[in-house]
Motif scaffolding. Structure first.
Motif, PDB file in Angstrom:
ATOM      1  N   TYR A 186      38.504  30.429  42.770  1.00  0.00           N
ATOM      2  CA  TYR A 186      39.572  30.528  41.774  1.00  0.00           C
ATOM      3  C   TYR A 186      40.512  31.680  42.132  1.00  0.00           C
ATOM      4  O   TYR A 186      40.063  32.791  42.432  1.00  0.00           O
ATOM      5  N   ALA A 187      41.820  31.406  42.091  1.00  0.00           N
ATOM      6  CA  ALA A 187      42.847  32.414  42.327  1.00  0.00           C
ATOM      7  C   ALA A 187      43.530  32.726  41.001  1.00  0.00           C
ATOM      8  O   ALA A 187      44.260  31.885  40.458  1.00  0.00           O
ATOM      9  N   GLN A 188      43.267  33.907  40.469  1.00  0.00           N
ATOM     10  CA  GLN A 188      43.798  34.327  39.176  1.00  0.00           C
ATOM     11  C   GLN A 188      45.038  35.193  39.379  1.00  0.00           C
ATOM     12  O   GLN A 188      45.009  36.194  40.092  1.00  0.00           O
ATOM     13  N   LEU A 189      46.142  34.801  38.757  1.00  0.00           N
ATOM     14  CA  LEU A 189      47.334  35.638  38.787  1.00  0.00           C
ATOM     15  C   LEU A 189      47.087  36.905  37.979  1.00  0.00           C
ATOM     16  O   LEU A 189      46.444  36.865  36.917  1.00  0.00           O
ATOM     17  N   GLN A 190      47.590  38.030  38.460  1.00  0.00           N
ATOM     18  CA  GLN A 190      47.434  39.279  37.726  1.00  0.00           C
ATOM     19  C   GLN A 190      48.670  40.151  37.912  1.00  0.00           C
ATOM     20  O   GLN A 190      49.411  40.018  38.882  1.00  0.00           O
ATOM     21  N   ASP A 191      48.855  41.063  36.937  1.00  0.00           N
ATOM     22  CA  ASP A 191      50.000  41.977  37.011  1.00  0.00           C
ATOM     23  C   ASP A 191      49.604  43.248  37.757  1.00  0.00           C
ATOM     24  O   ASP A 191      48.490  43.363  38.288  1.00  0.00           O
ATOM     25  N   SER A 192      50.514  44.211  37.768  1.00  0.00           N
ATOM     26  CA  SER A 192      50.279  45.426  38.548  1.00  0.00           C
ATOM     27  C   SER A 192      49.125  46.259  37.998  1.00  0.00           C
ATOM     28  O   SER A 192      48.580  47.107  38.710  1.00  0.00           O
ATOM     29  N   ASN A 193      48.729  46.015  36.741  1.00  0.00           N
ATOM     30  CA  ASN A 193      47.589  46.724  36.152  1.00  0.00           C
ATOM     31  C   ASN A 193      46.268  45.993  36.367  1.00  0.00           C
ATOM     32  O   ASN A 193      45.230  46.451  35.905  1.00  0.00           O
ATOM     33  N   GLY A 194      46.325  44.833  37.024  1.00  0.00           N
ATOM     34  CA  GLY A 194      45.124  44.041  37.218  1.00  0.00           C
ATOM     35  C   GLY A 194      44.776  43.167  36.037  1.00  0.00           C
ATOM     36  O   GLY A 194      43.669  42.611  35.978  1.00  0.00           O
ATOM     37  N   ASP A 195      45.716  43.039  35.077  1.00  0.00           N
ATOM     38  CA  ASP A 195      45.469  42.203  33.900  1.00  0.00           C
ATOM     39  C   ASP A 195      45.869  40.756  34.186  1.00  0.00           C
ATOM     40  O   ASP A 195      46.798  40.480  34.958  1.00  0.00           O
ATOM     41  N   ARG A 196      45.175  39.829  33.525  1.00  0.00           N
ATOM     42  CA  ARG A 196      45.389  38.402  33.753  1.00  0.00           C
ATOM     43  C   ARG A 196      46.773  37.973  33.301  1.00  0.00           C
ATOM     44  O   ARG A 196      47.250  38.365  32.233  1.00  0.00           O
ATOM     45  N   VAL A 197      47.393  37.120  34.105  1.00  0.00           N
ATOM     46  CA  VAL A 197      48.658  36.484  33.762  1.00  0.00           C
ATOM     47  C   VAL A 197      48.390  34.990  33.632  1.00  0.00           C
ATOM     48  O   VAL A 197      47.667  34.409  34.448  1.00  0.00           O
ATOM     49  N   HIS A 198      48.971  34.343  32.617  1.00  0.00           N
ATOM     50  CA  HIS A 198      48.579  32.985  32.249  1.00  0.00           C
ATOM     51  C   HIS A 198      49.612  31.922  32.634  1.00  0.00           C
ATOM     52  O   HIS A 198      49.599  30.813  32.091  1.00  0.00           O
ATOM     53  N   SER A 199      50.464  32.196  33.579  1.00  0.00           N
ATOM     54  CA  SER A 199      51.560  31.283  33.929  1.00  0.00           C
ATOM     55  C   SER A 199      51.043  29.976  34.511  1.00  0.00           C
ATOM     56  O   SER A 199      50.089  29.956  35.299  1.00  0.00           O
ATOM     57  N   ASN A 200      51.713  28.878  34.151  1.00  0.00           N
ATOM     58  CA  ASN A 200      51.421  27.561  34.706  1.00  0.00           C
ATOM     59  C   ASN A 200      52.338  27.254  35.885  1.00  0.00           C
ATOM     60  O   ASN A 200      53.425  27.835  36.037  1.00  0.00           O
ATOM     61  N   ASN A 201      51.886  26.318  36.713  1.00  0.00           N
ATOM     62  CA  ASN A 201      52.708  25.697  37.762  1.00  0.00           C
ATOM     63  C   ASN A 201      53.227  26.675  38.805  1.00  0.00           C
ATOM     64  O   ASN A 201      54.284  26.445  39.395  1.00  0.00           O
ATOM     65  N   ALA A 215      47.018  27.879  33.266  1.00  0.00           N
ATOM     66  CA  ALA A 215      46.672  29.092  32.527  1.00  0.00           C
ATOM     67  C   ALA A 215      46.458  30.269  33.483  1.00  0.00           C
ATOM     68  O   ALA A 215      45.589  31.114  33.272  1.00  0.00           O
ATOM     69  N   GLY A 216      47.250  30.305  34.544  1.00  0.00           N
ATOM     70  CA  GLY A 216      47.223  31.434  35.469  1.00  0.00           C
ATOM     71  C   GLY A 216      46.204  31.335  36.573  1.00  0.00           C
ATOM     72  O   GLY A 216      46.054  32.281  37.358  1.00  0.00           O
ATOM     73  N   ILE A 217      45.487  30.210  36.702  1.00  0.00           N
ATOM     74  CA  ILE A 217      44.439  30.083  37.711  1.00  0.00           C
ATOM     75  C   ILE A 217      44.700  28.849  38.564  1.00  0.00           C
ATOM     76  O   ILE A 217      44.897  27.746  38.040  1.00  0.00           O
ATOM     77  N   ALA A 218      44.681  29.040  39.875  1.00  0.00           N
ATOM     78  CA  ALA A 218      44.698  27.920  40.831  1.00  0.00           C
ATOM     79  C   ALA A 218      43.302  27.773  41.401  1.00  0.00           C
ATOM     80  O   ALA A 218      42.635  28.759  41.705  1.00  0.00           O
ATOM     81  N   SER A 219      42.867  26.530  41.551  1.00  0.00           N
ATOM     82  CA  SER A 219      41.494  26.254  41.980  1.00  0.00           C
ATOM     83  C   SER A 219      41.490  25.579  43.342  1.00  0.00           C
ATOM     84  O   SER A 219      42.278  24.656  43.590  1.00  0.00           O
ATOM     85  N   ALA A 220      40.573  26.034  44.184  1.00  0.00           N
ATOM     86  CA  ALA A 220      40.343  25.384  45.481  1.00  0.00           C
ATOM     87  C   ALA A 220      38.896  24.952  45.548  1.00  0.00           C
ATOM     88  O   ALA A 220      37.997  25.688  45.123  1.00  0.00           O
ATOM     89  N   LEU A 221      38.654  23.765  46.064  1.00  0.00           N
ATOM     90  CA  LEU A 221      37.296  23.280  46.291  1.00  0.00           C
ATOM     91  C   LEU A 221      37.036  23.330  47.787  1.00  0.00           C
ATOM     92  O   LEU A 221      37.777  22.741  48.576  1.00  0.00           O
ATOM     93  N   ILE A 222      35.986  24.059  48.185  1.00  0.00           N
ATOM     94  CA  ILE A 222      35.684  24.196  49.596  1.00  0.00           C
ATOM     95  C   ILE A 222      34.295  23.648  49.899  1.00  0.00           C
ATOM     96  O   ILE A 222      33.424  23.603  49.024  1.00  0.00           O
ATOM     97  N   GLU A 223      34.122  23.225  51.135  1.00  0.00           N
ATOM     98  CA  GLU A 223      32.837  22.713  51.606  1.00  0.00           C
ATOM     99  C   GLU A 223      32.233  23.714  52.579  1.00  0.00           C
ATOM    100  O   GLU A 223      32.876  24.103  53.562  1.00  0.00           O
ATOM    101  N   ILE A 224      31.017  24.153  52.276  1.00  0.00           N
ATOM    102  CA  ILE A 224      30.313  25.114  53.109  1.00  0.00           C
ATOM    103  C   ILE A 224      29.618  24.379  54.253  1.00  0.00           C
ATOM    104  O   ILE A 224      29.081  23.288  54.069  1.00  0.00           O
ATOM    105  N   GLY A 225      29.591  24.999  55.435  1.00  0.00           N
ATOM    106  CA  GLY A 225      28.961  24.375  56.581  1.00  0.00           C
ATOM    107  C   GLY A 225      27.564  24.913  56.840  1.00  0.00           C
ATOM    108  O   GLY A 225      26.812  25.216  55.910  1.00  0.00           O
ATOM    109  N   ASP A 226      27.233  25.085  58.092  1.00  0.00           N
ATOM    110  CA  ASP A 226      25.887  25.506  58.485  1.00  0.00           C
ATOM    111  C   ASP A 226      25.709  27.011  58.494  1.00  0.00           C
ATOM    112  O   ASP A 226      24.609  27.506  58.757  1.00  0.00           O
TER     113      ASP A 226
END
Length: 782
Positions: free
Chosen positions: A711-726, A749-760
């Motif tokens: 999960y990639a969470q947007l944050q401001d310069s204080n490290g606080d969560r930002v809830h922007s879409n798109n 809601a400020g989060i982009a999600s990536a699904l990854i596949e782990i290998g060996d």
């Protein structure tokens, strides 16, 4: 003298076959089951192909199991349907000589045909349950063997349910669960499904007597002798608690006929048993060993939980304690990969469900994976186990025979799971004839005498399942144990319109519905939580012993070009406000190191200028204190109104005079002592990204095909969560992993999600996320 399988260590098998089994799910032969997920080849075709045409194919793709025929988009508008062809080379080993050799598929969607060296061995119909192919007499010992599997996941009137364009969920495709190579001695414990015997096959464990002081464990073991010569044997049952042996009991010597089968019965008493329940999911290992003379010829470990489900005047008692089951329905799909989830991903789902405050899951509307069921055993989730069925019934004898066999196979596969409460051998929301219902309930009693059936029609079934939208107009006092099987979605979406989705698809305004995406914003997510609170509170006005919200995770629908978004978590497993409403209903005295538990408090607000000044806070404590920028707003008890009358822990509503940017802090109290807190801070403009890995009780697994969210969470310069879409976020990967989701995904809601596949390996796996005008972020996966 040939070595027995006992003399071949698990390590040696891994070395010989270059494949090691993952941790056992529920019942796994510790000697003879070898994971066969690796080194497959695949291609797909929308056309129906014959064997000769498939063999001429040149563009085979190297893949591993679990596998889906097509990586689908996030919103699936046109799921692949067609032929999925799989190929694997089997090279025999010297140690296999004299063994019974078979290949077990945990599930493959939907009609499977299997060939070995051009000879067709079997056809299996049905995509959710296991089937086994015997290879013993068919394998070549002096040359490689070519195994070919054709899967057809097109609409099928024999298996049902509705055609995909009318279906409310997707069925996906592929060999999406494990494949095992099984090596057995001539004398061995049978496979419970492949044996094809009523109330038999494999190991069958029952509990004739259960109490806190004494429990009786009855174990029935079905054995097969593939030799033409009779054999004398004995069975030893050992009950183990952790590393401690509790009981060991041996049967008297028995003789099994040549090419015959036999049942072995052992029963013992456990003093002061550690009983299984949702609050105390205690499990034992039952080790079953079969000896021919002094030689150990087979061994299986079955994970069991000693418990009793009993209904008195319609109410559920687990081990004598009256219990209400707060629950949820689950579809098993993941974004992009459909059903092809890893065992670890299924475990993470179970942890999320338990962490949300649930103790019960209805497996909607088909058999779920053994890995999920094993996780339910471990975490304390009671399950309603279901066959495939949704708004489809046929008088065709072939269809009815298929459903009846599915009911049998479901029970044979799952009967030893401590978590299974009852069997939903019922075609959900499908009007079934009484003779057909009678056939299914009879099968349940044949396969598991004394077990309870459950169905959405009141006729015939032991437990009556009724959705709230049906009850609102058609309710009458039930005369049997009763579950509110679904609630909180349809009645708000379609004004109790019933089952005709096509006609009522756009009837209600979006802001009144419970179908709210994570990106739909604070007001709509609060409306979803309000709907759920109202409906859950109302369920207690019925005699139900359990209820199941619809649904845990957002999911795709075959007939609709959008996500069904009534989940309390998004399709990529991110919580909405309603998740915390349910979490607040769990007893604060319940603690576990396996899931989120204990006292909690959550502020359901982003705290921006557009936020409601009637602030809703969820907590399972006595009082909550709210502070704004360090100043006391109020300290108060939970709400009291018409929608809180039956709730153990109603929400807290604080009225704030005016918006003031800054920090909201909620402090929860029990008996005057602060026990939990939560903060929300008004965000500034996003300047960067913070990355997190969603382990949910299970770290990334190597050596198997594991899928996990970043999960990639947007944050401001204080490290606080930002809830922007798109906001478009680009993900890149290095190391032994690959990106399953698109390279670029938008925030919700400020989060982009990536699904990854782990290998060996976890060596050098680095995830990087970047977005325009934001500082990028990188994370090493360990």
């Amino acid at each position: 003298m040939k070595k027995t399988l006992q003399q071949i260590s698990a390590l040696a098998l891994c070395g010989v076959l270059a494949a090691c089994s993952p941790p056992p799910t529920q019942q796994t032969s510790v000697i003879s089951d070898i994971n066969y997920d690796k080194d497959w080849q695949f291609f797909r075709s929308e056309k129906v192909l014959d064997l000769a045409t498939a063999q001429q194919q040149t563009d085979w793709e190297n893949i591993a199991i679990p596998h889906t025929p097509k990586i689908e988009p996030l919103v699936v508008n046109d799921q692949f349907q067609g032929d999925a062809w799989y190929k694997k080379t089997i090279t025999t080993e010297a140690d296999w000589k004299g063994k019974q050799i078979s290949l077990k598929f945990e599930a493959a969607m939907n009609v499977a045909e299997v060939w070995l060296n051009g000879e067709k061995l079997t056809t299996h119909v049905g995509g959710y349950l296991p089937f086994t192919v015997n290879l013993t007499e068919k394998l070549l010992w002096d040359a490689p063997n070519e195994l070919l599997v054709r899967l057809d996941n097109r609409d099928n009137p024999i298996t049902g349910p509705k055609p995909l364009h009318d279906l409310d969920f997707n069925t996906y495709g592929g060999i999406y669960r494990h494949v095992y190579l099984q090596l057995d001695n001539d004398l061995h414990i049978s496979d419970p499904v492949a044996a094809g015997k009523t109330a038999s096959g494999g190991i069958f464990v029952r509990y004739p007597k259960v109490s806190a002081t004494e429990a009786t464990v009855s174990i029935q073991t079905h054995l097969i002798n593939k030799s033409p010569q009779p054999k004398q044997f004995r069975v030893v049952q050992q009950l183990v608690d952790g590393e401690k042996k509790i009981i060991e009991q041996s049967s008297e010597p028995q003789t099994i006929n040549g090419n015959g089968d036999i049942e072995n019965q052992i029963e013992f008493t456990v003093n002061n048993p550690r009983l299984w329940s949702p609050k105390t999911p205690n499990l034992y290992n039952l080790v079953t060993r079969v000896y021919e003379g002094d030689a150990l010829v087979d061994e299986q470990t079955t994970r069991i939980g000693i418990r009793e489900f009993k209904w008195i005047e319609g109410q559920l008692y687990i081990n004598g304690e009256k219990t209400f089951l707060r629950g949820v329905n689950r579809h098993q799909e993941y974004p992009y990969i459909g059903y092809a989830t890893s065992d670890a991903a299924d475990y993470r789902d179970a942890v999320k469900i338990k962490s949300a405050g649930f103790d019960y899951v209805r497996l909607s509307h088909y058999p779920h994976s053994l890995a999920f069921m094993a996780a339910a055993d471990e975490l304390g989730l009671v399950l309603l186990d279901a066959i495939l069925g949704w708004q489809y019934f046929s008088e065709d004898p072939a269809f009815q025979a298929q459903i009846q066999q599915t009911c049998r196979d479901l029970i044979r596969r799952d009967r030893n799971h401590a978590s299974v409460m009852a069997w939903e051998c019922s075609l959900n929301e499908s009007w079934m004839t009484e003779p057909f219902i009678d056939s299914l309930t009879t099968i349940i009693q044949q396969e598991y005498p004394g077990a309870l059936s459950a169905g959405w029609q009141e006729y015939g079934y032991d437990i009556y399942l009724q959705a709230r939208q049906h009850r609102l107009e058609h309710y009458k006092m039930p005369t049997k144990p009763y579950v509110v099987s679904e609630y909180g979605d349809w009645e708000y979406y379609a004004m109790n319109a019933g089952l005709n989705q096509s006609a009522w698809a756009n009837l209600l305004q979006a802001d009144r519905s419970s179908r709210q995406l994570l990106s739909d914003g604070e007001t709509r997510l609060l409306q979803q939580a309000a709907n759920i609170q109202e409906a859950h509170n109302d369920n207690f006005n019925t005699p139900a012993f359990a209820d199941g919200y619809w649904v845990m995770f957002d999911y795709n629908r075959g007939y609709a070009p959008d996500l069904e978004s009534s989940g309390i978590m998004s399709i990529d497993r991110l919580p909405k406000y309603s998740y915390y409403f349910y979490q607040s209903q769990r007893d604060p005295d319940e603690f576990s190191d396996k899931f989120t538990s204990g006292p909690m408090v959550f502020i359901a607000s982003e705290w921006t200028e557009s936020s409601s000044l009637n602030l809703r806070i969820f907590s399972n404590t006595d009082e909550v204190e709210l502070q704004l920028n360090g100043k006391l707003i109020a300290k108060q008890a939970p709400d009291k109104n018409a929608n809180t009358t039956n709730l153990k822990h109603p929400p807290f509503t604080f009225v704030i005079d005016k918006f003031e940017a800054g920090e909201l802090k909620a402090i929860a109290y029990r008996a005057g002592k602060a026990v939990a807190e939560h903060k929300v801070i008004t965000p500034n403009t996003a300047t960067g990204i913070a990355l997190t890995l969603d382990t949910s009780g299970k770290s990334p697994q190597i050596g198997v095909k594991d899928t996990i969210f970043v999960y990639a969470q947007l944050q401001d310069s204080n490290g606080d969560r930002v809830h922007s879409n798109n906001v478009s976020v680009k993900f890149t990967l290095t190391g032994s992993a690959k990106l399953v989701s698109p390279v670029e995904t938008n925030t919700a809601a400020g989060i982009a999600s990536a699904l990854i596949e782990i290998g060996d390996s976890l060596d050098n796996i680095i995830v990087t996320a970047e977005a325009p005008n934001l500082a990028p972020a990188s994370m090493t996966i360990k």
